[in-house]
Design a protein around this motif. Sequence first.
Motif, mmCIF file in Angstrom:
data_model
loop_
_atom_site.group_PDB
_atom_site.id
_atom_site.type_symbol
_atom_site.label_atom_id
_atom_site.label_comp_id
_atom_site.label_asym_id
_atom_site.label_seq_id
_atom_site.Cartn_x
_atom_site.Cartn_y
_atom_site.Cartn_z
ATOM 1 N N THR A 4 0.839 -1.200 0.000
ATOM 2 C CA THR A 4 0.000 0.000 0.000
ATOM 3 C C THR A 4 0.875 1.252 0.000
ATOM 4 O OG1 THR A 4 -1.730 -1.186 1.184
ATOM 5 C CG2 THR A 4 -1.824 1.208 1.226
ATOM 6 N N LYS A 103 -4.946 -0.807 -3.370
ATOM 7 C CA LYS A 103 -5.437 -1.623 -2.260
ATOM 8 C C LYS A 103 -6.089 -0.789 -1.157
ATOM 9 C CE LYS A 103 -2.325 -5.494 -2.848
ATOM 10 N NZ LYS A 103 -3.322 -6.395 -3.377
ATOM 11 N N CYS A 104 -5.708 0.477 -1.047
ATOM 12 C CA CYS A 104 -6.225 1.308 0.044
ATOM 13 C C CYS A 104 -7.542 1.996 -0.301
ATOM 14 C CB CYS A 104 -5.187 2.352 0.447
ATOM 15 S SG CYS A 104 -4.728 3.481 -0.863
ATOM 16 N N THR A 105 -8.077 1.781 -1.502
ATOM 17 C CA THR A 105 -9.351 2.404 -1.862
ATOM 18 C C THR A 105 -10.484 1.389 -1.733
ATOM 19 O OG1 THR A 105 -9.036 1.892 -4.204
ATOM 20 C CG2 THR A 105 -8.254 4.028 -3.448
ATOM 21 N N VAL A 106 -11.684 1.905 -1.585
ATOM 22 C CA VAL A 106 -12.846 1.032 -1.424
ATOM 23 C C VAL A 106 -13.475 0.671 -2.766
ATOM 24 C CG1 VAL A 106 -13.375 1.836 0.894
ATOM 25 C CG2 VAL A 106 -14.368 3.014 -1.056
ATOM 26 N N CYS A 107 -13.008 1.273 -3.840
ATOM 27 C CA CYS A 107 -13.542 0.953 -5.167
ATOM 28 C C CYS A 107 -13.172 -0.486 -5.526
ATOM 29 C CB CYS A 107 -12.977 1.905 -6.213
ATOM 30 S SG CYS A 107 -13.313 3.634 -5.897
ATOM 31 N N ALA A 108 -14.131 -1.248 -5.949
ATOM 32 C CA ALA A 108 -13.948 -2.649 -6.356
ATOM 33 C C ALA A 108 -13.297 -3.477 -5.257
ATOM 34 C CB ALA A 108 -13.136 -2.722 -7.646
ATOM 35 N N ARG A 109 -13.634 -3.183 -4.007
ATOM 36 C CA ARG A 109 -13.057 -3.921 -2.868
ATOM 37 C C ARG A 109 -13.452 -5.397 -2.962
ATOM 38 N NH1 ARG A 109 -13.373 -1.536 2.970
ATOM 39 N NH2 ARG A 109 -11.521 -0.538 2.189
ATOM 40 N N ASP A 110 -12.527 -6.255 -2.631
ATOM 41 C CA ASP A 110 -12.697 -7.711 -2.642
ATOM 42 C C ASP A 110 -13.020 -8.252 -4.041
ATOM 43 O OD1 ASP A 110 -12.235 -7.768 0.107
ATOM 44 O OD2 ASP A 110 -14.375 -7.459 0.547
ATOM 45 N N SER A 111 -12.686 -7.498 -5.057
ATOM 46 C CA SER A 111 -12.903 -7.958 -6.424
ATOM 47 C C SER A 111 -11.638 -8.659 -6.917
ATOM 48 C CB SER A 111 -13.227 -6.774 -7.338
ATOM 49 O OG SER A 111 -13.335 -7.212 -8.670
ATOM 50 N N LYS A 114 -9.124 -6.420 -9.062
ATOM 51 C CA LYS A 114 -8.563 -5.171 -8.534
ATOM 52 C C LYS A 114 -7.083 -5.026 -8.911
ATOM 53 C CE LYS A 114 -8.725 -2.240 -4.481
ATOM 54 N NZ LYS A 114 -9.692 -1.213 -4.708
ATOM 55 N N ASP A 115 -6.312 -6.117 -8.835
ATOM 56 C CA ASP A 115 -4.897 -6.067 -9.220
ATOM 57 C C ASP A 115 -4.739 -5.798 -10.719
ATOM 58 O OD1 ASP A 115 -4.022 -6.492 -6.651
ATOM 59 O OD2 ASP A 115 -3.910 -8.672 -6.886
#
Length: 168
Positions: A4, A103-111, A114-115
Amino acid sequence: MANTAMQLVALITSIIGMIGTLSATIMPHWRITAHIGANVVTAIVYMKGLWWACAMFSTGVFQCETYNSVLELPADLQTARAMMVISVALSLLAITISVVGMKCTVCARDSPIKDKIAGTGGVFFIVAGLTGLVPVAWTMNGVILNFNNPLIPGDLKFEIDRHMKPGH
């Protein structure tokens, strides 16, 4: 946590790079020449950029004039304009995509993608950097070739701004 922190440092660095590209696009210091007349009072520094040509007189007066028509501009200047604007636009798009993929944003969390979103932002940064590097290198090459050309009079030769050279 280290990942992060690296992402935040990379984002800040890329924002600084985008600001640098934007300022290089706007500034008239792409080509610069100095004409010294019979005395120091008539000294003039001419600068040409992508958007305007400027003259700075020894009296401190700084005068700029925009180019009259896009169609009158040489093809290399039109191409450099377009590529620099595209570079800034791609940088803005890359920043937006990268923020979503961090990784520190809530957009597309646990998707699971995301990487991949973050990687896509990185690819856009690379393309934006190359898109900005090409016109700068192309212009500097032209300046150097014309400066060493013996057929061009000395007062018409442009050079690299001495304040932009390393070590000054």
